[in-house]
Design a protein around this motif. Structure first.
Motif, PDB file in Angstrom:
ATOM      1  N   GLY A  69       0.840  -1.184   0.000  1.00  0.00           N
ATOM      2  CA  GLY A  69       0.000   0.000   0.000  1.00  0.00           C
ATOM      3  C   GLY A  69       0.879   1.239   0.000  1.00  0.00           C
ATOM      4  N   SER A  70       0.225   2.394  -0.088  1.00  0.00           N
ATOM      5  CA  SER A  70       0.986   3.642  -0.155  1.00  0.00           C
ATOM      6  C   SER A  70       1.822   3.874   1.100  1.00  0.00           C
ATOM      7  N   ALA A  71       1.261   3.525   2.258  1.00  0.00           N
ATOM      8  CA  ALA A  71       1.972   3.821   3.502  1.00  0.00           C
ATOM      9  C   ALA A  71       3.250   2.988   3.627  1.00  0.00           C
ATOM     10  N   PRO A  72       3.169   1.649   3.515  1.00  0.00           N
ATOM     11  CA  PRO A  72       4.421   0.883   3.595  1.00  0.00           C
ATOM     12  C   PRO A  72       5.408   1.264   2.500  1.00  0.00           C
ATOM     13  N   GLY A  73       4.889   1.547   1.300  1.00  0.00           N
ATOM     14  CA  GLY A  73       5.785   1.921   0.206  1.00  0.00           C
ATOM     15  C   GLY A  73       6.586   3.170   0.533  1.00  0.00           C
ATOM     16  N   HIS A  74       5.907   4.175   1.102  1.00  0.00           N
ATOM     17  CA  HIS A  74       6.609   5.415   1.430  1.00  0.00           C
ATOM     18  C   HIS A  74       7.494   5.264   2.665  1.00  0.00           C
ATOM     19  N   VAL A  91      -5.765   5.306  11.729  1.00  0.00           N
ATOM     20  CA  VAL A  91      -4.853   6.446  11.581  1.00  0.00           C
ATOM     21  C   VAL A  91      -4.595   6.732  10.102  1.00  0.00           C
ATOM     22  N   LEU A  92      -4.380   5.687   9.324  1.00  0.00           N
ATOM     23  CA  LEU A  92      -4.127   5.875   7.891  1.00  0.00           C
ATOM     24  C   LEU A  92      -5.303   6.562   7.199  1.00  0.00           C
ATOM     25  N   GLU A  93      -6.489   6.126   7.562  1.00  0.00           N
ATOM     26  CA  GLU A  93      -7.692   6.697   6.966  1.00  0.00           C
ATOM     27  C   GLU A  93      -7.780   8.187   7.309  1.00  0.00           C
ATOM     28  N   ALA A  94      -7.439   8.523   8.555  1.00  0.00           N
ATOM     29  CA  ALA A  94      -7.472   9.927   8.991  1.00  0.00           C
ATOM     30  C   ALA A  94      -6.413  10.734   8.247  1.00  0.00           C
ATOM     31  N   ILE A  95      -5.226  10.162   8.162  1.00  0.00           N
ATOM     32  CA  ILE A  95      -4.148  10.840   7.435  1.00  0.00           C
ATOM     33  C   ILE A  95      -4.553  11.059   5.985  1.00  0.00           C
ATOM     34  N   GLY A  96      -5.190  10.063   5.410  1.00  0.00           N
ATOM     35  CA  GLY A  96      -5.572  10.113   4.000  1.00  0.00           C
ATOM     36  C   GLY A  96      -6.518  11.263   3.681  1.00  0.00           C
ATOM     37  N   ILE A  97      -7.313  11.710   4.659  1.00  0.00           N
ATOM     38  CA  ILE A  97      -8.217  12.841   4.381  1.00  0.00           C
ATOM     39  C   ILE A  97      -7.691  14.133   4.990  1.00  0.00           C
ATOM     40  N   LYS A 230      -3.737   4.612  17.278  1.00  0.00           N
ATOM     41  CA  LYS A 230      -3.214   5.936  17.604  1.00  0.00           C
ATOM     42  C   LYS A 230      -2.060   6.269  16.672  1.00  0.00           C
ATOM     43  N   LEU A 231      -1.730   7.539  16.604  1.00  0.00           N
ATOM     44  CA  LEU A 231      -0.552   7.957  15.840  1.00  0.00           C
ATOM     45  C   LEU A 231       0.645   7.176  16.370  1.00  0.00           C
ATOM     46  N   PRO A 232       1.391   6.507  15.495  1.00  0.00           N
ATOM     47  CA  PRO A 232       2.563   5.771  15.972  1.00  0.00           C
ATOM     48  C   PRO A 232       3.690   6.746  16.279  1.00  0.00           C
ATOM     49  N   HIS A 233       4.590   6.335  17.137  1.00  0.00           N
ATOM     50  CA  HIS A 233       5.773   7.168  17.311  1.00  0.00           C
ATOM     51  C   HIS A 233       6.871   6.683  16.376  1.00  0.00           C
ATOM     52  N   PRO A 252      -3.322  14.557   0.647  1.00  0.00           N
ATOM     53  CA  PRO A 252      -3.251  14.475   2.118  1.00  0.00           C
ATOM     54  C   PRO A 252      -2.480  13.253   2.635  1.00  0.00           C
ATOM     55  N   MET A 253      -2.704  12.089   2.026  1.00  0.00           N
ATOM     56  CA  MET A 253      -2.043  10.879   2.514  1.00  0.00           C
ATOM     57  C   MET A 253      -0.521  11.042   2.599  1.00  0.00           C
ATOM     58  N   TYR A 254       0.051  11.628   1.561  1.00  0.00           N
ATOM     59  CA  TYR A 254       1.512  11.710   1.490  1.00  0.00           C
ATOM     60  C   TYR A 254       2.038  12.838   2.370  1.00  0.00           C
ATOM     61  N   ARG A 255       1.242  13.892   2.484  1.00  0.00           N
ATOM     62  CA  ARG A 255       1.594  14.955   3.426  1.00  0.00           C
ATOM     63  C   ARG A 255       1.555  14.387   4.847  1.00  0.00           C
ATOM     64  N   GLY A 256       0.553  13.572   5.115  1.00  0.00           N
ATOM     65  CA  GLY A 256       0.435  12.983   6.445  1.00  0.00           C
ATOM     66  C   GLY A 256       1.586  12.046   6.766  1.00  0.00           C
ATOM     67  N   LEU A 257       1.953  11.232   5.790  1.00  0.00           N
ATOM     68  CA  LEU A 257       3.078  10.306   6.016  1.00  0.00           C
ATOM     69  C   LEU A 257       4.376  11.082   6.234  1.00  0.00           C
ATOM     70  N   ALA A 258       4.567  12.130   5.443  1.00  0.00           N
ATOM     71  CA  ALA A 258       5.783  12.933   5.578  1.00  0.00           C
ATOM     72  C   ALA A 258       5.830  13.602   6.943  1.00  0.00           C
TER      73      ALA A 258
END
Lengths: 401, 401
Positions: A69-74, A91-97, A230-233, A252-258
């Motif tokens: 998925g996008s998260a593990p890939g990044h 958390v991923l869903e929240a980050i994604g929006i 929860k947001l991971p550390h 949003p997803m990629y901004r959130g991951l960054a």
């Protein structure tokens, strides 16, 4: 010693600059007529020149055969082992929006679903109701206060939504209510550790209230929750790499991951040109840039071979100006493959191009899947891309005497 | 099962012989004028013949992007994961000068430094005083007996020295006194576990005495200690591989590392010819030889491309006689790359040549970085070199039934 610990122990700050360009879903498969992939079809003089002067290879974001998925890939591209650093579904869903989770928030991925009179699920997705409809229903549920905790509800797409539980002492160690099949009732939220009793109680009250509120909203007359998290550390890229890192991404997803890995988010526009212009404007202020190009993946998912070719060509054009800035290291790669032929993410390894003046040359003279196969980088886990970029920027000192 | 456990469980002694020739810092980068690396420039008919008849590849001593020091580079070649088997800084420094550490000794790396009247550090290296001067100062400090423990002090190079604490019950789990910056006072030696209280007390008394003894020796008027450590326990090559292993090396560091893994140290002279003559003289008495050629790294560190080429050519000449001895397996590789262009160790993968009559042929016909890129060994962690050598010597039995 885990890899991040090792890198942290030998990284140092310096004036050299690294630019990581991620063309989302870059890797492809050949068009049966031309026998060329999207990247092989695209006219890419800049990428080919960088490939000829630099070093190429193929990377596995998670492992051979694993479609990321996008998260593990990044995360892998940022150097974080995606099997070690997992991000919960909520958390991923929240980050994604683009929802701004606060530390302590528990997020869950929600589905509107359909239940019959006996309360048994007949459709886990409520007939995939339209996003507009879903947004209306979310408003019915949003803002409830239960046992002094607030429940925030935001629409995602079609039947999907995010529920965020915000309040003292809520914990995320709870089981899904979604039984993942029809003909049975939704499960209650069950706390998987005593600490989570409070969250479970609040979430169960929320589900009960939602059922009442939605009683007349058939087919979306019930909800399912899963992926309480929860947001991971994550240790920041500043800590690990001693980099002042900036992210240029419009989704949003990629901004959130960054943001999760401590990058500064730069304001930018939606086009590839906008993103590269943002890079140029901010070039002097950071020593690491992550620039994310969404279009490659979107075209691949749509099965639009020609559009994916065009996205790659647009990136190639935009590179002209980037190359003039003379970054010490340029990496161009993807977070995974999204072959138009498959209309989805795939497990195929991802082309990687690394340019620096310290690359040992290989024989690759064009940036393509087939050329990368015999490149000097070989085939590497994607988590090695950042250490290699750091090494080529001369930002890593010797390990051991 | 860790790799060493696996190998130990399937290795067996036999009459076959393995010779591991390590050209220190072998890997290089192209000369910008000729576009050829040191190894590609050298005339190496013997190496090229061995490469053509054997199998080639590239190895990573620690991992992609990681520049190894000499110790991790060699441990990896001997088959020991350098991230698992780490050697403390004090021990390494002692090994590097050929100091015979005894089991139980605690060694620390020392710096002479400069402090001002308030006791704050103004120069962590005391102006890099000359080695001669440092040797004089070491004599002032050497041989103190504190709480029945002896403190042995030996010069290394410039401001560097080794302090060895020898006595009942000294332990090494202590924090550095070197704050790694100027403008602050040296830290006291702090025990990181109760067992180390005795060492901390002795070391603090030693530092206090050193400060008095050096009071008039500006700029070297104080000392800093770091890397308190004991000889690590490494399983011997005899245990793991059932080999009777001998080391031919003229530099103390490599003799020390070989001794750590249980090799017999053979007396030899300083030249490449001396070393190969020593191998020939002792050929019948051992079944594994590690022959270390220092000159490649030294030339690389000096940025002397031509001298590195010459060292490689000298090894090639010396191989004529070795080949006549018909070892079952010959491995020629490096412990890391030291490109003359970078004047230092680097992260670039290292060429590996493995010759035996049991190699599956590849298309490589010369020993060079570019040829190794498409060699049959592929790209392997350096810890795999010994298992491969053992297999080709038919010293490993089947794993599993």
């Amino acid at each position: 010693m885990a890899n991040l610990e090792l890198i942290k122990s030998i990284s140092s700050s310096s004036l050299s600059k690294i630019v990581l360009v991620v063309i989302d879903g870059l890797g492809g498969l050949p068009n049966p007529e031309t026998r060329k992939t999207e990247l092989e079809t695209a006219k890419t003089p800049n990428l080919d020149r960088l490939a000829a002067e630099g070093i190429c290879g193929l990377s596995d974001p998670v492992g051979p055969g694993i479609t990321p998925g996008s998260a593990p890939g990044h995360l892998a591209l940022f150097g974080y082992d995606p099997l070690t650093f997992s991000i919960g579904r909520g958390v991923l869903e929240a980050i994604g929006i683009g929802f701004e989770l606060q530390p302590g928030d528990v997020a869950a991925r929600g589905n509107f679903c359909t239940v019959d009179k006996a309360g048994l699920i007949t459709d886990r997705r409520a007939g995939r109701i339209a996003t507009d409809k879903s947004a209306e229903l979310c408003q019915l549920l949003d803002g409830l206060v239960i046992d002094e905790a607030e429940v925030l509800v935001r629409p995602v797409k079609e039947h999907r939504f995010v529920a965020v539980f915000r309040g003292e002492g809520v914990q995320a160690d709870a089981a899904d209510t979604d039984p993942q099949r029809v003909g049975v009732a939704p499960k209650p939220v069950v706390a998987l550790s005593p600490d989570t009793n409070r969250l479970a109680s609040i979430a169960n009250q929320f589900v009960a209230k939602a059922r009442l509120a939605l009683a007349e909203c058939h087919p979306a007359n019930m909800i399912l929750l899963r992926g309480f998290s929860k947001l991971p550390h994550l240790p920041s890229m500043g800590e690990i790499y001693k980099l002042k890192a900036a992210a240029i991404a419009s989704y949003p997803m990629y901004r959130g991951l960054a943001k999760l890995v401590g990058m500064q988010l730069l304001d930018t526009g939606p086009s590839i040109e906008n993103e590269f212009a943002t890079l140029k404007q901010n070039y002097s202020s950071y020593d690491f840039f992550f620039l994310h190009v969404k279009g490659g993946d979107a075209a691949g998912e749509d099965g639009d071979f020609a559009r994916k070719v065009s996205v790659i060509e647009q990136v190639d054009s935009a590179l002209t100006e980037l190359i003039r800035l003379k970054p010490d290291v340029i990496v161009v790669t993807g977070d995974h493959s999204t072959p138009a032929m498959l209309k989805g993410h795939s497990w195929h390894p991802v082309p990687v191009l690394l340019y620096s003046k310290w690359c040992r040359p290989d024989k690759v003279t064009e940036f393509s899947e087939s050329a990368c196969l015999s490149g000097g980088l070989g085939r590497v886990p994607a988590t090695e891309v950042m250490p290699l970029a750091m090494a080529n920027a001369l930002k890593l000192t010797k390990f051991g005497a």
